[in-house]
Each structure stands twice: as C-alpha cells, then as structure tokens.
Scaffold this motif. Sequence first.
Motif, PDB file in Angstrom:
ATOM      1  N   GLU A 128       1.010  11.223  -2.640  1.00 31.42           N
ATOM      2  CA  GLU A 128       2.451  11.211  -2.424  1.00 31.42           C
ATOM      3  C   GLU A 128       2.767  10.061  -1.483  1.00 31.42           C
ATOM      4  O   GLU A 128       1.940   9.694  -0.640  1.00 31.42           O
ATOM      5  CB  GLU A 128       2.913  12.540  -1.799  1.00 31.42           C
ATOM      6  N   PRO A 129       3.963   9.428  -1.608  1.00 28.35           N
ATOM      7  CA  PRO A 129       4.286   8.284  -0.758  1.00 28.35           C
ATOM      8  C   PRO A 129       3.950   8.561   0.712  1.00 28.35           C
ATOM      9  O   PRO A 129       4.209   9.668   1.193  1.00 28.35           O
ATOM     10  CB  PRO A 129       5.798   8.113  -0.958  1.00 28.35           C
ATOM     11  N   PRO A 130       3.262   7.614   1.377  1.00 27.99           N
ATOM     12  CA  PRO A 130       3.045   6.211   1.011  1.00 27.99           C
ATOM     13  C   PRO A 130       1.823   5.935   0.125  1.00 27.99           C
ATOM     14  O   PRO A 130       1.347   4.790   0.074  1.00 27.99           O
ATOM     15  CB  PRO A 130       2.855   5.557   2.387  1.00 27.99           C
ATOM     16  N   TYR A 131       1.300   6.965  -0.530  1.00 29.89           N
ATOM     17  CA  TYR A 131       0.181   6.791  -1.463  1.00 29.89           C
ATOM     18  C   TYR A 131       0.706   6.842  -2.894  1.00 29.89           C
ATOM     19  O   TYR A 131       1.574   7.653  -3.228  1.00 29.89           O
ATOM     20  CB  TYR A 131      -0.867   7.895  -1.259  1.00 29.89           C
ATOM     21  N   TYR A 132       0.144   5.986  -3.745  1.00 33.86           N
ATOM     22  CA  TYR A 132       0.552   5.916  -5.143  1.00 33.86           C
ATOM     23  C   TYR A 132      -0.705   5.751  -6.007  1.00 33.86           C
ATOM     24  O   TYR A 132      -1.686   5.161  -5.562  1.00 33.86           O
ATOM     25  CB  TYR A 132       1.495   4.736  -5.385  1.00 33.86           C
ATOM     26  N   TYR A 184      -6.728   4.105  -9.653  1.00 34.09           N
ATOM     27  CA  TYR A 184      -6.473   3.217  -8.515  1.00 34.09           C
ATOM     28  C   TYR A 184      -5.484   3.911  -7.586  1.00 34.09           C
ATOM     29  O   TYR A 184      -4.388   4.299  -8.020  1.00 34.09           O
ATOM     30  CB  TYR A 184      -5.902   1.886  -8.969  1.00 34.09           C
ATOM     31  N   THR A 185      -5.856   4.069  -6.323  1.00 28.41           N
ATOM     32  CA  THR A 185      -4.967   4.643  -5.318  1.00 28.41           C
ATOM     33  C   THR A 185      -4.623   3.558  -4.308  1.00 28.41           C
ATOM     34  O   THR A 185      -5.529   2.873  -3.798  1.00 28.41           O
ATOM     35  CB  THR A 185      -5.625   5.823  -4.594  1.00 28.41           C
ATOM     36  N   ALA A 235       4.208   1.527   6.223  1.00 28.33           N
ATOM     37  CA  ALA A 235       5.642   1.725   6.419  1.00 28.33           C
ATOM     38  C   ALA A 235       6.299   0.467   6.982  1.00 28.33           C
ATOM     39  O   ALA A 235       5.678  -0.327   7.686  1.00 28.33           O
ATOM     40  CB  ALA A 235       5.871   2.907   7.370  1.00 28.33           C
ATOM     41  N   ASP A 236       7.566   0.305   6.637  1.00 31.88           N
ATOM     42  CA  ASP A 236       8.405  -0.759   7.211  1.00 31.88           C
ATOM     43  C   ASP A 236       7.958  -2.169   6.834  1.00 31.88           C
ATOM     44  O   ASP A 236       8.308  -3.134   7.527  1.00 31.88           O
ATOM     45  CB  ASP A 236       8.466  -0.640   8.746  1.00 31.88           C
ATOM     46  N   VAL A 237       7.173  -2.322   5.772  1.00 32.90           N
ATOM     47  CA  VAL A 237       6.812  -3.654   5.287  1.00 32.90           C
ATOM     48  C   VAL A 237       7.685  -3.967   4.082  1.00 32.90           C
ATOM     49  O   VAL A 237       7.598  -3.318   3.045  1.00 32.90           O
ATOM     50  CB  VAL A 237       5.319  -3.731   4.896  1.00 32.90           C
ATOM     51  N   THR A 251       5.662   1.217  -6.735  1.00 35.26           N
ATOM     52  CA  THR A 251       5.867   1.212  -5.287  1.00 35.26           C
ATOM     53  C   THR A 251       7.096   0.433  -4.853  1.00 35.26           C
ATOM     54  O   THR A 251       7.490   0.501  -3.685  1.00 35.26           O
ATOM     55  CB  THR A 251       4.634   0.595  -4.593  1.00 35.26           C
ATOM     56  N   GLY A 252       7.700  -0.320  -5.761  1.00 31.80           N
ATOM     57  CA  GLY A 252       8.803  -1.188  -5.366  1.00 31.80           C
ATOM     58  C   GLY A 252       8.329  -2.456  -4.691  1.00 31.80           C
ATOM     59  O   GLY A 252       9.109  -3.140  -4.021  1.00 31.80           O
ATOM     60  N   HIS A 253       7.051  -2.785  -4.865  1.00 33.14           N
ATOM     61  CA  HIS A 253       6.475  -4.013  -4.315  1.00 33.14           C
ATOM     62  C   HIS A 253       5.872  -4.840  -5.449  1.00 33.14           C
ATOM     63  O   HIS A 253       4.640  -4.908  -5.600  1.00 33.14           O
ATOM     64  CB  HIS A 253       5.405  -3.690  -3.272  1.00 33.14           C
ATOM     65  N   PRO A 254       6.712  -5.485  -6.255  1.00 35.96           N
ATOM     66  CA  PRO A 254       6.189  -6.277  -7.377  1.00 35.96           C
ATOM     67  C   PRO A 254       5.268  -7.407  -6.943  1.00 35.96           C
ATOM     68  O   PRO A 254       4.480  -7.907  -7.753  1.00 35.96           O
ATOM     69  CB  PRO A 254       7.456  -6.813  -8.060  1.00 35.96           C
TER      70      PRO A 254
END
Length: 444
Positions: A30-34, A53-54, A59-61, A140-143
């Motif tokens: 669960e967030p911050p794990y995906y 893959y985990t 946070a805050d990056v 994750t919203g981090h392309p």
Amino acid sequence: MRYLALCLLLPFAAVAFAQQPPYDQAPLAEPPYYQVRYEASEKPGELIYPVVYTVWIPADVKTLKGVIVHQHGCGEGSCKSGQTGAYDLHWQALARRHQCALLSPAYEQPEGTDCQMWCDPRNGSDATFQQALADLGKTTGHPELNEVPWALWGHSGGGHWAGGMSLLHPERVAAAWLRSGVPYLQPVEGRDIKPYTVSADALAVPRMCNLGTKEGVTVKGDRFAGVWPSNQTFFEAMRKQNALIGIAVDPLTAHECGNQRYLAILWLDACLTARLPKEPGQPLLPIDSDKAWLATTPTDSETVTKPFPASGFSGDLEETVWLPNERVAKAWQRYGADTQIVDSTPPPAPRRLRIEGGQLVWDADADLESGISHFVITKDGVSIGSVPEKPKNSFGRPLFQGLQYSDTPALPLAEMRFTLPSQTTHDVDQYQVHAVNTVGLTSK
C-alpha cells in the motif's frame, strides 16, 4: 572461468514456469509501496519465470532523481527473500537522501531450475525490468521512473544481473555493487553462455566486487570456492582497462551477506553524490578523479591494505583497488579488518508518537550509516522496555527488522509498536521512544 555454484544449476528446459505459494505471503503493498507482477512468458527470448517488482517512493519527492535496485540471488529461498527488499528501512534511508525510489524484484524461480534464465538480463529480465519501471511510473504518478539513472546492488546471481546491466546500459547506471557474483567476460566451458563485451562507457561506471573470505579466499574446495577466482578474473580484466572498480573481502563470512551493507550503502552514497545531476533528466556526471583513493589489489594472503590518495600516484593502476573518496577508503580498510565500520553520529529521533488501541506507535527513519538495532521505550524518563526485546540477526549486527540471507528484512515485518499495561490510563506525553543504531548510539 569458474562461477558461483548457485548459478550452475540444472540444464535449462525451454518452458515457462508458474511458481506456487508461499510467494503469496509477501507484505501488503500500500502507498508508499507499489507493485506490478508479470506472468511467465513462453515466447523465445522473453522471461520464463513470473516476477513481482515492489517499489517504495519517499514522501515529499516531487521528481525522482534515480532508482536504487536491490536484487536477490539465485534459488527459491533467495527469490522469496526479495519480497521484502523495498521495505528495508536502512536502504530506504539511502534512497531518501538522494531522492530515489527503492525497487526490489522477486523472481519466482522454482527450485532446481536454471538461474541464468533471469540473472543473465539478456534472457528477458532486462526488458521486463524496464517494462516494470514504465508501468510503475504510471501507477505511482512518477513517470520519470522510466528515465532516471539506476544504482544497482546484487547478491550472488543478482550480482551477475547487476554487473550485466551495468555493461549493457552504462549510460543509465550510476554505480553497481556486486556481492558474490559477477558477469562473464569469457566463454564458460560446458555452458552455452555468451560473454559480455566491455565498452568505453562501461569502464566509467563505478563497481565494487564484494565477497566473503570463505568463498575461496581462506576456505578452498567447498561449494562457494569458485567465487574468489571469478571475482579476481572479472576485477583484473576490468582494471587493466582502467575501469573504476574495487574489490572488498568480508573477513567473517561465506556466501551470506553479513555486515556488507554498512560499506555498500556508504559506497553507493558516495557514488550517487558524485554522479547524480542536480536537475533530474540530465546525464550522469563523470567521477571526479581528484577525490579518488587507491589500495593494493587483494591477494590470497593479503586482502586488505592501507589505502592512499590517487593524486600523485605513478604506479601501475591495474594493481590497485579504486575507491571513490577518503571516507570510503577508510571504511573499506576497517571493513576488511573486522567489518566494524566506525560511526560517530546518532540515528534520527523517532516521530509521530501516538497511542492506538492500548499500544504506543511511532514512525522512524533509519540511520544512514548504521541502520536501526532497536528502540528503547521510557515512561517519565524510566525505561520500561525495548522493541524488539532482543534484536536478532544470524548474519551480522542485530537489526530491528532482522536480516535474511540475501540482505532483506525478515518476515513478518517488524512493527514500531509497544503494548502498554492494560490496568492503567495512559497519556502519550508520559512516554518517549529512542532509536538505537547498530553501533549502540542513541537518538534524541
């Protein structure tokens, strides 16, 4: 060329494998794990094992600058241990410092099958890894996960994988730590394995070969005795071409990882500091040769020597170990003596102390240099317990999260909570929690 006994397994049959439980006993992501999982493929050249893959995102990056990959070794037991790699607080501390994600693959390789079918990235694991970065980037919203550099750590077959990836993609690899496993640069007798070629760009990637003294240095003739000569062969071939490569011998262990993380994290910290660009999306920076230190190349009789500054050295570089800076050089020397690398700074103080359902609960970050051994609980200044009561680790310094064979936290994952006496009322302001790192220093 001799290589790890763990990688020289049974002949490969060209079929895809589906692994059974207990691969379903992994921690909940669960967030911050995906997580992302891929089934085995039956197409030629693609990965024949399922893989999960985990990834952990600090946070805050807003924009990640890199990915630290913690890659387990060969065999079903090591593969299962990869399920907890992204949950390691100590490795998270390194990732957080450099605004990096922490990624841990878990290949579902059945016992008795060929490790080369994943630890050689050309057999499909390279393409699947990069697909995972793209897919996790969306989740994750981090392309940028699909574009940022990689810092690679690998154990046994994972060292083979990390080393291979550093040769295939030198423009993406900031540094690679190879524990008890290296890629092939020469043909292997009796094995249909294609050796790697070494490009000029690959020589600029910092690498550290790391192994236990009982893997062929002081103990000869057992199942891991081929690790030392294979590391020597790889190291010498690379160093003759002026590659930025070192070799560190653990004086206490065989194939288990032991206390290597205390040098590995320090070494990777130095390499990431030197190589990651200030602005995400820019190319990796070259290593500043003026800060480098050197040491005499290890031998069967002398594996650790006194390091010295590289500046002004006029001897033969191929007879030296490369080290990124003075701090790492001194830690390398101590690691080779007894693994007890010095740390004089206390860990970060725990935070967000609260009471939930009769339990004291808190959050904490690990000490970058020495991790977390345990937490001490006090009430009105008087000690009332510790978590865990007796920290354990069969392979090195006692750790809050414990340690498995491939340098990952033990299951079930340790929790930061302490059960309070039920017969009294509790005010959170009465309590304090102190973190203690693995050299015994206590936080505020």
